[in-house]
Design a protein around this motif. Structure first.
Motif, short mmCIF file in Angstrom:
data_model
loop_
_atom_site.label_atom_id
_atom_site.label_comp_id
_atom_site.label_asym_id
_atom_site.label_seq_id
_atom_site.Cartn_x
_atom_site.Cartn_y
_atom_site.Cartn_z
N PHE A 66 4.80 6.28 54.36
CA PHE A 66 6.23 5.98 54.48
C PHE A 66 6.47 4.62 55.14
CE2 PHE A 66 7.35 10.79 54.64
CZ PHE A 66 7.25 10.85 53.26
N GLN A 67 5.60 4.29 56.09
CA GLN A 67 5.77 3.00 56.78
C GLN A 67 5.29 1.84 55.91
OE1 GLN A 67 4.46 3.15 61.08
NE2 GLN A 67 4.12 5.31 60.58
N ASN A 68 4.15 2.00 55.26
CA ASN A 68 3.54 0.88 54.53
C ASN A 68 4.05 0.72 53.11
OD1 ASN A 68 1.92 0.43 56.80
ND2 ASN A 68 0.33 1.81 56.07
N GLN A 69 4.38 1.85 52.45
CA GLN A 69 4.80 1.80 51.05
C GLN A 69 6.30 1.97 50.87
OE1 GLN A 69 2.74 1.06 48.58
NE2 GLN A 69 0.83 1.14 49.72
N TRP A 70 6.89 2.84 51.70
CA TRP A 70 8.34 3.07 51.58
C TRP A 70 9.13 2.19 52.55
CZ3 TRP A 70 9.91 8.87 50.68
CH2 TRP A 70 9.19 9.39 49.61
N HIS A 71 8.43 1.56 53.50
CA HIS A 71 9.01 0.57 54.43
C HIS A 71 10.04 1.16 55.40
CE1 HIS A 71 6.92 -2.16 51.81
NE2 HIS A 71 7.66 -1.80 50.78
N TYR A 72 9.77 2.38 55.87
CA TYR A 72 10.58 2.97 56.93
C TYR A 72 9.95 2.67 58.28
CZ TYR A 72 13.43 5.67 53.66
OH TYR A 72 14.32 6.03 52.66
N SER A 73 10.79 2.49 59.28
CA SER A 73 10.25 2.31 60.63
C SER A 73 9.79 3.66 61.17
CB SER A 73 11.32 1.72 61.56
OG SER A 73 12.40 2.63 61.72
N LYS A 74 8.87 3.62 62.11
CA LYS A 74 8.29 4.85 62.64
C LYS A 74 9.33 5.76 63.28
CE LYS A 74 4.05 6.30 64.93
NZ LYS A 74 2.82 5.82 65.63
N LYS A 75 10.38 5.17 63.86
CA LYS A 75 11.40 5.96 64.55
C LYS A 75 12.26 6.77 63.58
CE LYS A 75 14.76 2.17 64.86
NZ LYS A 75 15.52 1.31 65.79
N LYS A 76 12.19 6.45 62.29
CA LYS A 76 12.95 7.19 61.28
C LYS A 76 12.14 8.33 60.66
CE LYS A 76 16.74 4.66 61.31
NZ LYS A 76 18.06 5.23 61.66
N ILE A 77 10.89 8.46 61.06
CA ILE A 77 9.98 9.44 60.45
C ILE A 77 9.69 10.57 61.44
CG2 ILE A 77 7.72 9.78 59.38
CD1 ILE A 77 7.77 6.72 58.78
N ILE A 78 9.85 11.80 60.99
CA ILE A 78 9.60 12.98 61.82
C ILE A 78 8.32 13.65 61.30
CG2 ILE A 78 10.54 15.16 62.68
CD1 ILE A 78 13.34 14.06 61.80
N VAL A 79 7.24 13.51 62.01
CA VAL A 79 5.95 14.06 61.57
C VAL A 79 5.82 15.49 62.11
CG1 VAL A 79 3.46 13.69 61.45
CG2 VAL A 79 5.00 11.73 61.71
N SER A 80 5.77 16.47 61.19
CA SER A 80 5.75 17.86 61.64
C SER A 80 4.93 18.78 60.75
CB SER A 80 7.19 18.41 61.68
OG SER A 80 7.74 18.44 60.38
N GLY A 81 4.65 18.36 59.50
CA GLY A 81 4.13 19.29 58.52
C GLY A 81 5.29 19.88 57.73
N LEU A 82 5.03 20.41 56.55
CA LEU A 82 6.10 20.97 55.73
C LEU A 82 6.33 22.45 56.07
CD1 LEU A 82 5.49 19.43 52.18
CD2 LEU A 82 6.87 18.56 54.08
N PRO A 83 7.57 22.83 56.33
CA PRO A 83 7.86 24.23 56.70
C PRO A 83 7.35 25.26 55.70
CG PRO A 83 9.75 22.85 57.19
CD PRO A 83 8.77 21.97 56.47
N ARG A 84 7.42 24.96 54.42
CA ARG A 84 7.02 25.98 53.44
C ARG A 84 5.53 26.26 53.48
NH1 ARG A 84 8.00 22.64 47.92
NH2 ARG A 84 5.87 21.98 47.49
N TRP A 85 4.75 25.37 54.08
CA TRP A 85 3.31 25.62 54.20
C TRP A 85 3.02 26.79 55.13
CZ3 TRP A 85 1.24 19.89 54.71
CH2 TRP A 85 1.32 19.28 53.45
N ASP A 86 3.98 27.12 56.00
CA ASP A 86 3.80 28.27 56.87
C ASP A 86 3.73 29.58 56.08
OD1 ASP A 86 3.90 26.54 59.01
OD2 ASP A 86 5.97 27.01 59.54
N MET A 87 4.22 29.55 54.84
CA MET A 87 4.29 30.77 54.02
C MET A 87 3.03 30.98 53.18
SD MET A 87 7.52 31.29 54.83
CE MET A 87 8.12 32.54 53.70
N LEU A 88 2.12 29.99 53.16
CA LEU A 88 0.98 30.03 52.25
C LEU A 88 -0.25 30.69 52.86
CD1 LEU A 88 1.27 26.41 50.76
CD2 LEU A 88 2.27 28.54 49.90
N GLU A 89 -1.05 31.30 51.99
CA GLU A 89 -2.27 31.98 52.43
C GLU A 89 -3.45 31.49 51.60
OE1 GLU A 89 -2.61 33.99 54.90
OE2 GLU A 89 -0.49 34.37 55.39
N ASN A 90 -4.59 31.27 52.27
CA ASN A 90 -5.84 30.94 51.57
C ASN A 90 -6.69 32.20 51.50
OD1 ASN A 90 -8.18 30.02 50.50
ND2 ASN A 90 -8.76 28.73 52.22
#
Length: 559
Positions: A315-339
């Motif tokens: 997002f910073q290098n290709q989409w050109h957003y500043s770091k303060k605009k990015i919320i790094v957390s993981g995707l919520p729907r991944w909490d629903m997945l099972e391996n």
């Protein structure tokens, strides 16, 4: 498209647009310098939609002034129903070539800009079957003509209701930041299985006193708990009131999906929606396909959620957003997945998930043309492949075939052609957990399977065309899975996974993910609540912000 007019004063300028309901025609007026061409020429409407021909405009009048020729052109609206976006083209014979040259006519007079900037939709031509044609200026102030279907929530009764509710809440609008309403929604407000709904449910549990609401259409309300009084049915008075008073929009798609079947003209609703703070919760992790519409500078995204530190760097290098605009957390729907691959492979029936992505050339495509596409022919080769059929019987494998929502019109055709049931994408989290392997092409769903260490095979039958048209942020060798353009190779790879219960050699994906836990949703909510005071509504609409940004860039380049 040829650039011909180096002299700005000699370029054709669009100075008028009007329509006639009785004749079902629209008219254009274009001013050109008297000496702009010396040979024969034609005015046409052109489109980028494949296999749609140009539409010849009829010259009904040519008036001369001291310096200009003013052409009045006409077109029957029924002639441009095969594509959505049209632009004016001047085609003229070239004495140095057998092929005619084309010049795009995109400039308008200042008066036309003033008329179209608020809303070109007010000058629409209404056709039968709720179709409309109207002039438009894009964010670069280039002229175009739009033809499309009127959407449900653009009908007069809904727009009237929206205006009445706006007047009702008008005294409270200066206090939007203090009222602090957050609205969650998903694509076209018709689903409740993505990141937005998962975060909404958790927030209601953790912060029951917060003013958070979930928007959904009446036709999809069975997907949510209607006993929850924070569920908003789109198009109701309550919905419009809360929408106008809302401060933050949180969605797995663009902000305008809160309006349902998106409104493309600049209505009151669109202008007010564009001033809200938009937090993009993501539809899926990025990297496989370039999406320039989400890049910084388009003004549509204020903050965005990153699935990992790797995606944050993208997002910073290709989409050109500043770091303060990015919320790094993981995707919520991944909490629903099972391996649970070993367990799945030991069951009597093994499930193979096939989820191809959508192509924009399918828009407005007829059923007959769709049947001739590489998409259909390639998957037909798969389902008719004798080794693939034998493998399904041997392993008692069941195919789960899921189409992109924008391809729903072709669902019955594919079911009949492939002898397979096309499943509802609303169940995708369940399908991901229940399937032993994923076959896709370029869909971001591949990241979900990679996250839970399940095998992914990319069947990229149109690889060169796709790379040329869309591009990717990753090379083929970097994708988390195995890539092939050959159906026999794909079948062999599926057989390897099902018979030996092992991952493919190129499956390594650890560098793409920061966490492998069930805390993505709680991490995101904690960060959102912490950042609450930073979310301030915009004073200007999206289009105004965009134009101001362009003027600033031009000023900087000039000096």
């Amino acid at each position: 498209m040829t650039k011909f007019f180096k002299d700005e004063k000699k370029r054709p300028i669009i100075i008028g647009f009007w329509s006639s309901q009785s004749s079902q025609q629209f008219f254009l007026q274009i001013k050109v310098a008297k000496d702009f061409l010396s040979n024969s020429f034609y005015w046409k409407l052109s489109t980028n939609t494949p296999d749609v021909s140009d539409c010849l405009l009829t010259v009904i009048n040519c008036r001369k002034t001291s310096s200009y020729l003013i052409y009045t052109l006409a077109c029957n609206g029924k002639k441009i129903l095969h594509s959505t976006n049209w632009y004016i083209v001047l085609e003229y014979n070239n004495i140095h070539s057998d092929r005619p040259l084309k010049i795009e006519v995109e400039d308008t007079s200042l008066l036309m800009k003033a008329k179209l900037f608020p809303d070109g939709y007010s000058r629409r031509l209404n056709l039968s079957h709720k179709k409309v044609i109207y002039p438009s200026l894009n964010t670069s102030m280039k002229f175009g003509i739009i033809q499309r279907q009127i959407t449900k929530f653009e009908e007069k009764n809904f727009l009237t209701k929206a205006k009445l509710m706006y007047l009702t809440v008008l005294p409270f609008l200066p206090f939007i930041n203090q009222i602090n309403i957050w609205l969650f929604f998903e694509k076209n407000a018709v689903s409740a299985h993505e990141n937005a709904f998962i975060v909404y449910k958790q927030m209601r549990k953790k912060f029951p006193r917060r003013k958070v609401f979930y928007v959904i259409t009446d036709g999809a309300k069975e997907k949510v708990d209607l006993n929850d009084d924070h569920i908003l049915i789109l198009g109701t008075k309550k919905y419009y009131c809360i929408l106008f008073l809302s401060r933050v929009l949180l969605s797995s798609d663009t902000r305008y999906h809160v309006l349902g079947d998106s409104q493309f003209h600049r209505s009151l609703l669109v202008q007010k929606t564009s001033k809200k703070v938009h937090i993009f919760l993501q539809h899926g992790m990025n990297g496989i396909k370039k999406v320039p519409m989400f890049h910084n500078g388009h003004g549509q995204i204020d903050y965005l959620v990153a699935a990992s530190e790797w995606e944050s760097e993208l997002f910073q290098n290709q989409w050109h957003y500043s770091k303060k605009k990015i919320i790094v957390s993981g995707l919520p729907r991944w909490d629903m997945l099972e391996n649970n691959v070993p367990k799945l492979l030991s069951q009597k029936t093994v499930k193979i998930l096939i989820m191809p992505t959508w192509r924009d050339q399918f828009v407005n495509m007829s059923n007959n043309d769709f049947l001739q596409t590489d998409f259909v022919l390639s998957y037909q080769d798969m389902f008719s492949n004798s080794e693939f059929i034998d493998m399904l019987h041997k392993f008692k494998a069941e195919v789960i075939f899921v189409l992109h929502p924008k391809m729903k019109q072709f669902e019955q055709i594919l079911e009949k052609l492939f002898s397979v049931q096309v499943r509802d994408i609303d169940q995708v989290n369940e399908f991901l957990s229940d399937s032993a392997i994923l076959i896709t092409d370029y869909s971001s769903i591949a990241w979900d399977m990679a996250y839970i260490n399940k095998p992914v095979i990319y069947f990229q039958y149109d690889q060169e065309n796709f790379k040329r048209k869309y591009g990717s942020y990753l090379t083929i060798n970097e994708l988390p899975g195995y890539v092939s353009t050959d159906i026999d190779d794909v079948v062999s790879l599926i057989y390897t996974v099902l018979s030996s219960n092992r991952r493919l050699e190129s499956q390594d994906s650890e560098k793409f993910f920061t966490w492998h836990d069930k805390n993505n949703t709680s991490r995101l909510i904690t960060k959102l609540v912490t950042m609450d005071k930073k979310f301030n509504v915009h004073r200007r609409s999206y289009l105004t912000r965009k134009l101001m940004m362009q003027l600033k860039q031009r000023f900087i380049r000039h000096f």
